[in-house]
Design an enzyme around this catalytic site. Structure first.
Site, PDB file in Angstrom:
ATOM      1  N   HIS A  41      27.479 -15.930  50.454  1.00  0.00           N
ATOM      2  CA  HIS A  41      27.781 -15.718  51.867  1.00  0.00           C
ATOM      3  C   HIS A  41      26.531 -15.615  52.742  1.00  0.00           C
ATOM      4  CE1 HIS A  41      31.668 -14.588  50.064  1.00  0.00           C
ATOM      5  NE2 HIS A  41      32.170 -14.989  51.210  1.00  0.00           N
ATOM      6  N   HIS A  48      32.473 -22.341  48.530  1.00  0.00           N
ATOM      7  CA  HIS A  48      33.099 -21.687  47.382  1.00  0.00           C
ATOM      8  C   HIS A  48      34.613 -21.624  47.561  1.00  0.00           C
ATOM      9  CE1 HIS A  48      32.159 -18.461  50.302  1.00  0.00           C
ATOM     10  NE2 HIS A  48      33.301 -17.917  49.887  1.00  0.00           N
ATOM     11  N   CYS A  83      43.366 -12.021  51.769  1.00  0.00           N
ATOM     12  CA  CYS A  83      42.477 -13.148  51.478  1.00  0.00           C
ATOM     13  C   CYS A  83      41.424 -12.680  50.490  1.00  0.00           C
ATOM     14  CB  CYS A  83      41.845 -13.709  52.742  1.00  0.00           C
ATOM     15  SG  CYS A  83      40.985 -12.503  53.760  1.00  0.00           S
ATOM     16  N   HIS A  85      38.792 -14.203  46.878  1.00  0.00           N
ATOM     17  CA  HIS A  85      38.184 -15.243  46.050  1.00  0.00           C
ATOM     18  C   HIS A  85      38.678 -15.116  44.620  1.00  0.00           C
ATOM     19  CE1 HIS A  85      35.284 -13.947  49.200  1.00  0.00           C
ATOM     20  NE2 HIS A  85      35.193 -15.253  49.404  1.00  0.00           N
ATOM     21  N   GLU A 103      45.538  -4.872  47.010  1.00  0.00           N
ATOM     22  CA  GLU A 103      45.272  -4.401  48.363  1.00  0.00           C
ATOM     23  C   GLU A 103      46.473  -3.720  49.008  1.00  0.00           C
ATOM     24  OE1 GLU A 103      43.545  -7.298  50.954  1.00  0.00           O
ATOM     25  OE2 GLU A 103      41.836  -7.656  49.632  1.00  0.00           O
ATOM     26  N   TYR A 119      36.393 -24.898  55.717  1.00  0.00           N
ATOM     27  CA  TYR A 119      35.798 -24.488  56.985  1.00  0.00           C
ATOM     28  C   TYR A 119      34.440 -23.838  56.769  1.00  0.00           C
ATOM     29  CZ  TYR A 119      38.063 -20.139  55.516  1.00  0.00           C
ATOM     30  OH  TYR A 119      38.485 -19.056  54.794  1.00  0.00           O
ATOM     31  N   GLU A 130      31.034 -17.835  56.115  1.00  0.00           N
ATOM     32  CA  GLU A 130      32.180 -18.223  55.280  1.00  0.00           C
ATOM     33  C   GLU A 130      32.203 -19.738  55.169  1.00  0.00           C
ATOM     34  OE1 GLU A 130      33.913 -16.533  53.438  1.00  0.00           O
ATOM     35  OE2 GLU A 130      34.268 -14.541  54.246  1.00  0.00           O
ATOM     36  N   GLU A 132      34.040 -22.049  53.013  1.00  0.00           N
ATOM     37  CA  GLU A 132      35.109 -21.907  52.038  1.00  0.00           C
ATOM     38  C   GLU A 132      35.996 -23.139  51.923  1.00  0.00           C
ATOM     39  OE1 GLU A 132      35.684 -17.143  51.716  1.00  0.00           O
ATOM     40  OE2 GLU A 132      37.072 -18.171  53.052  1.00  0.00           O
ATOM     41  N   TRP A 175      37.944 -16.558  60.615  1.00  0.00           N
ATOM     42  CA  TRP A 175      38.672 -17.625  59.943  1.00  0.00           C
ATOM     43  C   TRP A 175      40.176 -17.603  60.207  1.00  0.00           C
ATOM     44  CZ3 TRP A 175      36.364 -13.445  57.544  1.00  0.00           C
ATOM     45  CH2 TRP A 175      37.225 -12.515  56.971  1.00  0.00           C
TER      46      TRP A 175
END
Length: 197
Positions: A41, A48, A83, A85, A103, A119, A130, A132, A175
């Site tokens: 990042h 990624h 959101c 990874h 979460e 993006y 970001e 991604e 995002w």
């Protein structure tokens, strides 16, 4: 226990700890390597794999999450339901389901793939980027939420009109609109035309 700081570690099955690694991908989403989370990042960012989840209730309202103030990236802003990874080698679908439960304390009653979007969004507040290749998922939530307060500051179910009002007056993740717009066809299919998405 979920871990969100970029410099945190996670325990492996052998009981050792490793830095959190992300899957680096090419422009077609093909895995080309790994990088430590924070390093991926740092400007200009390394492309990624990521995922974004959009869950709706029986009335067609979107579940928003306000990111906890303690998060290293985009703290305190509103964003989509969940959101994150995937770990290297972890299927995006499995990661999306896992992280939603970590979460928010719920398992979606339905979760479906909704395409991908690529993006590049710098975050002026943190200086992080970001870059991604994001796998999108839409689904339904029918269970009471049990948010992890280290991850989630607040939650809200909103209609399309309520989202527009909130987006105009409150901070959202850089995002958010990109992933929402990319997921809209699948959202409309899920919620039906009367929901207004």
């Amino acid at each position: 226990m979920p871990i969100s700081p970029a410099t945190a570690t996670h325990s492996t099955s052998s009981g050792t700890t490793d830095a959190i690694l992300l899957e680096l991908v090419d422009e077609n989403g093909v895995t080309i390597g790994t990088a430590e989370k924070l390093a991926a990042h740092q400007p200009p960012g390394q492309l990624h794999r990521a995922f974004s989840v959009f869950l709706f209730d029986e009335r067609g309202r979107l579940l928003l999450q306000q990111r906890a103030l303690g998060k290293y990236h985009s703290p305190g802003v509103w964003s989509n339901t969940c959101c994150g990874h995937p770990y290297p080698g972890e299927a995006p679908f499995a990661a999306a389901a896992r992280r939603t439960h970590e979460e928010l304390g719920v398992s979606p009653s339905l979760l479906a793939e909704a395409g991908t979007v690529r993006y590049n969004h710098p975050d002026p507040a943190s200086g992080l980027v970001e870059q991604e290749y994001n796998h999108l998922f839409v689904g339904l939530v029918q269970s009471p939420l049990v948010p992890d307060r280290e991850e989630v500051g607040a939650t809200a179910f909103v209609t399309s009109a309520e989202l527009a009002e909130r987006h105009a007056r409150e901070p959202f993740s850089a995002w958010f609109m990109t992933v929402l717009d990319a997921a809209r066809p699948a959202i409309r299919e899920l919620t039906g035309p009367s929901a207004g998405w």
